[in-house]
Design a protein around this motif. Structure first.
Motif, PDB file in Angstrom:
ATOM      1  N   ILE A 131      97.157  62.050 -61.067  1.00  7.77           N
ATOM      2  CA  ILE A 131      96.570  61.337 -59.924  1.00  7.77           C
ATOM      3  C   ILE A 131      97.455  60.160 -59.532  1.00  7.77           C
ATOM      4  O   ILE A 131      97.741  59.929 -58.350  1.00  7.77           O
ATOM      5  N   ASP A 174      90.639  66.575 -58.787  1.00  5.44           N
ATOM      6  CA  ASP A 174      90.246  65.177 -58.578  1.00  5.44           C
ATOM      7  C   ASP A 174      89.065  65.153 -57.625  1.00  5.44           C
ATOM      8  O   ASP A 174      89.224  65.031 -56.413  1.00  5.44           O
ATOM      9  N   ARG A 179      85.577  61.774 -61.071  1.00  7.75           N
ATOM     10  CA  ARG A 179      85.629  60.319 -61.068  1.00  7.75           C
ATOM     11  C   ARG A 179      84.371  59.720 -61.727  1.00  7.75           C
ATOM     12  O   ARG A 179      84.461  58.701 -62.416  1.00  7.75           O
TER      13      ARG A 179
END
Lengths: 282, 258
Positions: A131, A174, A179
């Motif tokens: 990321i 992602d 998250r």
């Protein structure tokens, strides 16, 4: 020929480069690295607050190391606390991408959870590095991954929702679920930027020893190696000669992923220490 | 007379309140509570309306989710924590530009799987009245509710170098870790024994209710130890030697088990 200390390979000033660079694992895959020196123009000293930590004076190091041996109270002993002095988890494996700079922090987070007796989770630093680098296989330094660990947390390895698959750099993983899960595994207390005192190398070495003697794992970058690993313990190899026990992100290397750095090889150029991590049930 | 009675009846009828159909009023219980599940399947329901729901259950609990509802089909007896994380994305048109905001929320509930005593069925030979049963044994308050022996040690990680050698040894000695692993109760969230070693500033909001409550126990200093076996316990400064902590914890081991 490689030296060994208590079954761990030792890398010191006399170790030829061929014994720590360009190696291959038991499966023939190359052992990659990926640490690059910190660029102070992009990551200035002000990136982290100065470390203001009480230190253990060198005069106490021997007694503390002896006590750790007697009581089996070092982070090495905590890591090897399964029956038969076996590790509580298999060391993480970065190969084949140059993401060592994320794996050193990943190991530190897992060791911090282990120390707190939190439920075991296997973290996946590939998520952090991919990321940060937009999916590219690029080098970095441990401060980058540590900053991410503080702000976002680390992903769990796996193929389920909210997890990151082993060795993947695909940013499709992602997701908001990822998250949300990352937030469960953040560093919450650190000593950061132990190299801040760039003109006081001795203080940095004392801070490093203090962190390790109090069982705080240290992601550490070594320019001579182009590699980042997690320092686990401050050790005495022989009278007056100290070094560090490190946990490497190379599958099948060393003894349970552990090895010893000694002499000038034991002193990293960049280092920090993770003291605690998010208390989470999973 | 009849006309007067009719008029009176009519007056009373007009004055009597109109009773409509009864409706169920949703209630909630506030305080130290748990949800008890007696049979499966059961549902955990979150507020609808979010864009994404991520449900998590401990291993051993079998469940399937459908947006804001989680259906649990089986789970072993004991306490289990169910969590849900939601993501809601909103788009607004401001000054001709689309602005996106993402809201993330989280919910946690502790579910206990077990049996509750039902009503005693009437039998052909009801028990003859006997002497009054002995009153229940008085229970001193435990520092926090726990289904077995649980231990929390709290310290300041920034001050580790300032601890006495005895205190530092007590935090990390293998003998202490082995004793806690052996003596503290075990479940899905505490497979190596229900004990924790936390920095005083750690926020256990993502841990079970038991640990959240343990962390709330008042401390006068650090390092500090809180011990509970659900009936009684201890809260005080951490002893300055591993064997002292081991002896202290042993006092609160439930008799005959954890």
């Amino acid at each position: 020929m490689m030296d060994y200390w208590r079954g761990y390979p030792v890398i010191d000033d006399a170790t030829p480069e061929r014994d720590y660079v360009g190696l291959r694992g038991p499966d023939g895959a190359p052992y990659l690295r990926g640490a690059v020196p910190r660029d102070y123009s992009t990551d200035p000293p002000e990136m982290f607050a100065p470390s203001d930590m009480p230190v253990i004076p060198e005069s106490e190091w021997d007694a503390r190391i002896d006590e750790q041996e007697q009581l089996k109270s070092s982070l090495e002993h905590v890591y090897l606390s399964e029956s038969g002095d076996s590790p509580t988890f298999v060391n993480l494996d970065q190969n084949g991408h140059g993401y060592c700079w994320g794996f050193s922090t990943g190991h530190a987070l897992m060791l911090a959870r282990l120390k707190a007796n939190l439920p075991m989770v296997r973290l996946n630093p590939h998520a952090t590095c991919a990321i940060i680098k937009g999916g590219k296989d690029e080098g970095g330094w441990c401060g980058l991954s540590a900053k991410w660990a503080r702000e976002n947390g680390y992903a769990v390895e796996g193929d389920g929702p909210g997890q990151w698959p082993l060795h993947s750099r695909n940013l499709k993983f992602d997701t908001p679920e990822l998250r949300a899960q990352m937030k469960l595994h953040r560093s919450t207390e650190e000593w950061v930027d132990l190299t801040r005192n760039v003109y006081d190398v001795d203080m940095s070495w004392q801070q490093y020893a203090t962190a390790l003697l109090t069982n705080c794992p240290c992601p550490s970058d070594y320019n001579w190696w182009g590699h980042s690993v997690c320092a686990v313990r401050f050790i005495r190899i022989e009278a007056g000669s100290y070094g560090t026990l490190i946990l490497n992100s190379w599958k099948g290397w060393g003894r349970h992923g552990l090895g010893v750095l000694r002499g000038s090889k034991a002193r990293p150029e960049s280092m920090l220490s993770i003291r605690s991590t998010t208390p989470s049930a999973n | 007379m009849l006309r007067k009675a009719s008029a009176l009846f009519l007056l009373l009828a007009l004055c009597l309140p109109a009773f409509g159909q009864k409706k169920a009023i949703p209630l909630k219980v506030e305080g130290d509570t748990v949800v008890v599940v007696r049979s499966f399947p059961c549902k955990v329901v979150a507020a609808p309306g979010a864009d994404l729901y991520v449900w998590r259950v401990p291993s051993g609990v079998k469940a399937s989710d459908d947006e804001h509802e989680l259906t649990i089909t089986s789970a072993p007896e004991g306490a289990h924590q169910v969590t849900v994380q939601t993501v809601t994305t909103n788009f607004e048109l401001i000054d001709g530009k689309v602005k996106k905001t993402v809201v993330k929320d989280r919910g946690t509930i502790d579910v206990v799987v077990g049996k509750l005593p039902g009503p005693t069925p009437p039998g052909p030979d009801p028990k003859p009245p006997g002497p009054e049963p002995a009153p229940p044994e008085p229970r001193p308050d435990a520092p926090f509710a726990a289904p077995g022996l649980a231990v929390l040690i709290v310290y300041e990680s920034a001050e580790l170098a300032k601890l006495s050698k005895g205190q530092l040894n007590t935090l990390y000695a293998k003998s202490v870790r082995d004793a806690l692993r052996a003596d503290c109760f075990k479940d899905d969230g505490n497979r190596n024994g229900a004990w924790r070693l936390w920095d005083k500033d750690d926020d256990p909001k993502d841990e079970s209710k038991m640990w959240r409550d343990a962390m709330k126990v008042k401390r006068e200093s650090v390092p500090w130890v809180v011990i509970s076996n659900g009936k009684t316990g201890f809260s005080g400064p951490l002893p300055d030697a591993p064997e002292k902590l081991i002896d202290l914890v042993a006092k609160y081991k439930p008799k005959g088990g954890r």
